[in-house]
Design a protein around this motif. Structure first.
Motif, PDB file in Angstrom:
ATOM      1  N   TYR A 121      38.187  11.658  43.363  1.00 25.86           N
ATOM      2  CA  TYR A 121      39.145  12.728  43.944  1.00 25.86           C
ATOM      3  C   TYR A 121      38.846  14.144  43.565  1.00 25.86           C
ATOM      4  N   ALA A 122      38.666  15.035  44.687  1.00 23.33           N
ATOM      5  CA  ALA A 122      38.348  16.349  44.211  1.00 23.33           C
ATOM      6  C   ALA A 122      39.682  17.110  44.377  1.00 23.33           C
ATOM      7  N   LEU A 123      39.756  17.861  43.287  1.00 23.68           N
ATOM      8  CA  LEU A 123      41.072  18.884  43.228  1.00 23.68           C
ATOM      9  C   LEU A 123      40.453  20.243  43.504  1.00 23.68           C
ATOM     10  N   LEU A 124      40.975  20.936  44.598  1.00 21.01           N
ATOM     11  CA  LEU A 124      40.392  22.361  44.794  1.00 21.01           C
ATOM     12  C   LEU A 124      41.683  23.286  44.360  1.00 21.01           C
ATOM     13  N   LEU A 125      41.514  23.909  43.176  1.00 12.28           N
ATOM     14  CA  LEU A 125      42.457  24.732  42.407  1.00 12.28           C
ATOM     15  C   LEU A 125      42.089  25.801  41.740  1.00 12.28           C
ATOM     16  N   PRO A 126      42.777  26.930  41.720  1.00  7.85           N
ATOM     17  CA  PRO A 126      42.410  28.246  41.172  1.00  7.85           C
ATOM     18  C   PRO A 126      42.187  27.915  39.508  1.00  7.85           C
ATOM     19  N   GLN A 127      40.961  28.223  39.279  1.00  8.05           N
ATOM     20  CA  GLN A 127      41.040  28.106  37.645  1.00  8.05           C
ATOM     21  C   GLN A 127      40.909  29.263  36.736  1.00  8.05           C
ATOM     22  N   SER A 128      41.309  30.310  37.258  1.00  7.76           N
ATOM     23  CA  SER A 128      41.494  31.725  36.641  1.00  7.76           C
ATOM     24  C   SER A 128      42.147  32.503  37.437  1.00  7.76           C
ATOM     25  N   GLY A 129      42.617  33.738  36.698  1.00 10.72           N
ATOM     26  CA  GLY A 129      43.725  34.517  37.337  1.00 10.72           C
ATOM     27  C   GLY A 129      45.113  33.958  36.975  1.00 10.72           C
ATOM     28  N   GLY A 130      46.004  34.410  37.618  1.00  9.38           N
ATOM     29  CA  GLY A 130      47.566  34.377  37.175  1.00  9.38           C
ATOM     30  C   GLY A 130      48.048  33.024  37.728  1.00  9.38           C
ATOM     31  N   ALA A 189      46.327  30.231  37.534  1.00 13.80           N
ATOM     32  CA  ALA A 189      45.666  28.952  36.956  1.00 13.80           C
ATOM     33  C   ALA A 189      46.650  27.961  36.195  1.00 13.80           C
ATOM     34  N   ALA A 190      47.850  28.434  35.864  1.00 16.40           N
ATOM     35  CA  ALA A 190      48.724  27.794  35.121  1.00 16.40           C
ATOM     36  C   ALA A 190      49.561  26.674  35.949  1.00 16.40           C
ATOM     37  N   TYR A 191      49.712  27.356  37.286  1.00 16.55           N
ATOM     38  CA  TYR A 191      49.990  26.536  38.209  1.00 16.55           C
ATOM     39  C   TYR A 191      49.236  24.989  38.488  1.00 16.55           C
ATOM     40  N   ALA A 192      47.981  25.624  38.688  1.00 18.14           N
ATOM     41  CA  ALA A 192      46.954  24.506  38.555  1.00 18.14           C
ATOM     42  C   ALA A 192      46.760  23.417  37.606  1.00 18.14           C
TER      43      ALA A 192
END
Length: 637
Positions: free
Chosen positions: A291-300, A302-305
């Motif tokens: 499973y590949a998760l495409l999520l923001p890893q930086s910035g504001g 990232a906590a949601y991700a």
């Protein structure tokens, strides 16, 4: 139920969230962005103008760090006050812990106690709140606030006589008509839910006439008294402030309208009968892989991700699935497309994400997927998804559609709408109006609100066509000649009201609706009103929310505990999103997710549309002074 705070999360920089949320489709009330200034106090004032309590509290704390006592004490208190206004009781408590009472002047000490009492009431510790509040504040400008909190605490401690006496005393300190009206609403609301036994009635007989009159009228209302008994009350208490309640308690309620059809409104998504051929949908077969998760890893964001990832992994472990999950950075549109290509080249079987709307749009336009994609947001109307491109997220439009369905099922088909004057408000209104129209209802009128609270009365009075009548004799004649259930001071061509407002906004809007004579009308809101606990300023509002938010000891209670473990409610919702995303991704990996499928999820009943869009069927409830109360099914009423 664990209290839900609607303030933005402490782990995020609010400026980044404000800049991203509008285009991302993430649920947020940070609808205005503004630049920081050199002065923390200027930042705090700008934030307060936008009802941005999170940023205001942090700015006041920054100002406190730049000054010395006693001025820093004042800024610390203001930070705690703005955090409390945003229901961020944890952050406010941390600030207050650093402020010993001995370091504060008498007025500041009282403010400190008020903040502690508000937090205790939010945790339903009414006795603790009462102990925190002084009994005598006659010479303080904060006396009316103390009395308000004491009254609320006494109502929760089942002391309706003491609570009413306290709020009657508070009214003598109020000079603004709207505040007087809200204070009377608080008395009446409290008495409506209070036990009025023989002991309470006996105590009321020894109180002042105003308190005694409130208690007696509430007792008549509880007993469904005759008109003659109400008339006797009117003669005993001429000029009593509760006189304006007589019309509502004496007037018979309007008969319920018949449902739109005999079977009730059709559900938004109908499961086909056995043997029926489902509509065509061009899927893409999954292949063995991770499973590949495409999520923001930086910035504001990232906590949601991180919360999505945690929920996804927890669901995989709970299912006994040794899932190989890999996370790829998708912080912007270009990164999302690149991350997808990299994941495919490394052997991904199913791709989950991106999270941001702009990134979802970019990936959908990058060509047909080579393996199924479960995007965690929705494409805008008019954007057609390619084959194998599923869409799933926490859209407030689902909440609006659910509100329309619940209202229509109860025979409420004519709506007035009030939404914020921003992009979210427009989307929510469009979804609500379309669904209500599909069910045979209509939106009779709508308005939007923006700016400061003092400006919100205008769109509400305009929406209700309210007109004041200063001549008491004329008003009495108008009421006498009005048909049962008809209010002569406002429009009567609607059955219910739908609003989009967070809990803080609703605390300002709901009293205004009551002030303009809509107190007996059903009012629906989106799920942002749900804090997990209520108070008198919110009690009575209906909303539709995720099952895990409203489950007490059932299937989803454990999910709520896991989601809220070290997270505030904003992040917890994305944990639940990740949990349900695994449920869908697992079905995709097995090539067993089809149009018109229904799956029970924590964020709702997951219903797959014939275009691959997954919508959520929600549970409807009503706010109370404590935990939300689930609404009975329409047919059970």
């Amino acid at each position: 139920m664990t209290p839900r705070r609607l303030t933005p999360i402490a782990a995020l920089m609010l400026a980044a969230l404000a800049g991203c949320a509008a285009g991302s489709g993430l649920p947020s009330y940070t609808s205005s962005s503004y630049e920081s200034s050199a002065s923390p106090l200027d930042d705090a004032q700008k934030a307060l103008m936008h009802n941005d309590y999170f940023r205001a509290s942090r700015a006041f704390e920054q100002a406190a760090a730049q000054t010395a006592p006693p001025q820093s004490n004042e800024y610390h208190l203001r930070a705690a006050e703005t955090a409390t206004d945003g229901n961020d009781y944890s952050y406010a408590g941390t600030i207050l812990d650093t402020l010993p009472l001995a370091a504060l002047d008498p007025q500041q000490q009282l403010r400190w106690r008020l903040l502690r009492a508000r937090a205790l009431l939010a945790r339903n510790d009414a006795a603790g709140a009462l102990r925190m509040l002084p009994e005598n504040t006659a010479n303080s400008p904060l006396a009316e606030r103390v009395l308000l909190l004491r009254g609320r605490a006494l109502f929760r401690l089942n002391d309706p006589v003491g609570a009413t006496q306290t709020l009657v005393q508070r009214e003598r300190l109020l000079g603004v008509p709207a505040m007087v009206s809200e204070n009377r609403d608080a008395i009446w609301s409290g008495l409506g839910a209070a036990p009025l036994d023989a002991s309470a009635l006996a105590r009321a007989g020894n109180t002042d006439p105003v308190t005694r009159g409130w208690i007696e009228l509430a007792n008549l209302s509880h007993r469904n008294a005759s008109l003659e008994m109400y008339d006797g009350w009117r003669q005993r208490y001429p000029g009593h402030p509760a006189q304006d309640r007589l019309a509502s308690v004496m007037m018979p309620t309007a008969p319920p309208q018949p449902p739109i059809n005999q079977a009730g409104p059709a559900p938004a998504y109908v499961t086909p009968p056995p043997g029926a051929t489902p509509p065509a949908f061009n899927g893409v077969p999954a292949r063995p892989g991770f499973y590949a998760l495409l999520l923001p890893q930086s910035g504001g964001l990232a906590a949601y991700a991180d919360s999505v990832h945690a929920g996804f992994a927890a669901a995989a472990a709970r299912a006994g699935n040794p899932a190989d999950v890999r996370v790829y950075d998708a912080s912007n549109p270009a990164a999302a497309v690149s991350a997808y290509s990299q994941a495919i080249s490394e052997g991904a079987g199913v791709v989950v994400g991106p999270l941001l709307k702009a990134n979802v749009t970019a990936l959908s336009q990058a060509g047909s997927p080579r393996t199924p994609v479960l995007a965690l947001n929705y494409l805008d109307a008019g954007h057609v998804a390619p084959a194998g491109f599923y869409q799933f997220g926490l859209a407030p439009e689902d909440e609006a559609r659910a509100a329309a369905e619940d209202a229509a099922a109860r025979g409420l088909r004519r709506a007035l709408v009030l939404v914020p004057a921003n992009e979210r408000g427009a989307r929510v209104q469009a979804a609500f109006s379309q669904r209500l129209s599909e069910l045979g209802g209509e939106v009779r009128d709508s308005r939007s609100y923006s700016g400061e609270f003092k400006d919100w009365a205008t769109p509400i009075s305009s929406l209700l066509h309210y007109h004041a009548v200063d001549d008491k004799k004329k008003l009495a004649e108008m009421r006498a000649s009005a048909a049962p259930g008809v209010d002569p001071q406002r429009r009567n061509d609607f059955d219910f009201i739908f609003i989009d407002a967070g809990a803080n906004q609703a605390r300002q809007l709901w009293p205004l609706f009551r002030y303009y004579h809509a107190e007996r009308v059903a009012i629906y809101d989106t799920a942002t009103v749900n804090e997990g606990h209520g108070d008198q300023d919110l009690a009575g509002i209906r909303f539709c929310d995720a099952p895990w938010m409203l489950d007490n000891g059932g299937t989803w209670a454990s999910l709520r505990g896991d989601a809220l473990n070290g997270r505030n409610a904003e992040l917890a919702r994305f944990y639940a999103l990740g949990d349900d995303a695994f449920l869908l991704a697992l079905r995709l990996s097995q090539n067993s997710l089809h149009p018109l499928d229904e799956l029970p999820g924590g964020t709702g009943t997951l219903r797959v549309g014939d275009d691959g869009t997954v919508h959520r069927g929600l549970v409807c409830a009503q706010t109370t002074e404590g935990q939300p109360r689930l609404l009975e099914a329409a047919g059970a009423q």
